[in-house]
Design an enzyme around this catalytic site. Sequence first.
Site, PDB file in Angstrom:
ATOM      1  CE1 TYR A  30      38.578  38.161  34.451  1.00  0.00           C
ATOM      2  CE2 TYR A  30      38.451  39.172  36.628  1.00  0.00           C
ATOM      3  CZ  TYR A  30      39.138  38.418  35.683  1.00  0.00           C
ATOM      4  OH  TYR A  30      40.377  37.901  35.981  1.00  0.00           O
ATOM      5  CB  CYS A  31      33.229  36.030  31.376  1.00  0.00           C
ATOM      6  SG  CYS A  31      32.156  37.069  30.380  1.00  0.00           S
ATOM      7  CG  PHE A  32      37.534  36.882  26.548  1.00  0.00           C
ATOM      8  CD1 PHE A  32      38.875  36.935  26.925  1.00  0.00           C
ATOM      9  CD2 PHE A  32      37.193  37.287  25.275  1.00  0.00           C
ATOM     10  CE1 PHE A  32      39.857  37.381  26.043  1.00  0.00           C
ATOM     11  CE2 PHE A  32      38.164  37.725  24.375  1.00  0.00           C
ATOM     12  CZ  PHE A  32      39.493  37.770  24.760  1.00  0.00           C
TER      13      PHE A  32
END
Length: 369
Positions: A94-96
């Site tokens: 995941y990222c933000f």
Amino acid sequence: MADNTRDYRHLFLNDVPMMDARAPVEFSKGAFPGVLNLPLMNDIERQKVGTCYKQHGQQAAIELGHKLVCGQVKAERMAAWQAFAQANPHGYLYCFRGGLRSQTVQRWLKEAGVDYPLVTGGYKAMRTFLLDTLHAAVTECDFVVLGGMTGTGKTEVLTQLPNALDLEGLANHRGSSFGKRATGQPAQIDFENRLAIDLLKKRAAGLEQFVLEDESRLVGSCNVPLELHQGMQHYPMVWLEDSFSGRVERILRDYVTDLCAEFMALHGDETGFERFAERLLQSLDNIHKRLGGERHQRLSGLMQAALDEQRRSGEVDLHRGWIEGLLGEYYDPMYAYQRENKAARIEFAGTQDEVLAYLTQRGRPTTPP
């Protein structure tokens, strides 16, 4: 295509392995337990891309990102992502927000033959889920607060209860002015995330009543979530009692013997002892104003003599002097005043065995007739 997920509950209940593609500076401000930070861009690269985005738009920022993360840099990061995927075939990335960064990592992995899923909505969605989890627990569950004088062993009781919320354990701090551990505390967001996951797992196991220690708003540098702390001012209380001598021995063990061992294990015998001694003296200095000049000077002299003897011979007996003074002259009068103010909320008081038996029975669900 990889099986992306929005099932945040499943991720946290099962400690699903996850890699976080955000920059290190984002990760340090707040993350989830056990997650590995394997960023697409480092802090400097992210800053450059962010500036480019503001000045020239998304397409220019994407192109700059590809220029910054290419060649050997890209190869090294790809190797780390592939190693994680191989070691954790059922994990996620995941990222933000589940946007360009995690999609880029996912696409590059796919091109290398690794079909790896990402968390839809990313960190922000999971963080929102945990905040909602915390709010739901405070709103829907039953809580009881465990109080008592300093050194009665409240944490010892909590560790024996399946329905305990150990705020001090989650914050890696013993809660008092002397409560700093040899290792640091988690970031505020990490603390909140740990608490929410603890509640999520306990509620999934069928628990709806929780015991937590009577804390001030701050546990070291960690803030108890506001709505939980507000509730703690009204929840029913159980009061733990112990003899003065028993409390002195417990504090001697926790704040002298065990804490010294923590520092020495971390830094070696000589440096570890020096850091332990500095920590103890600093903790006393932190309450200088509340103690008053004369009392602080007297207790500081006792503590320094005890540390000198401990350094020389390893004996800790002299520490009882400042511990007894600090309890009798400072902590006990303060706690006696607090107990008087909370008396109407105290539904049971007793020794450690009695309180443990009471809270164990209290925590059992009542069967319908």
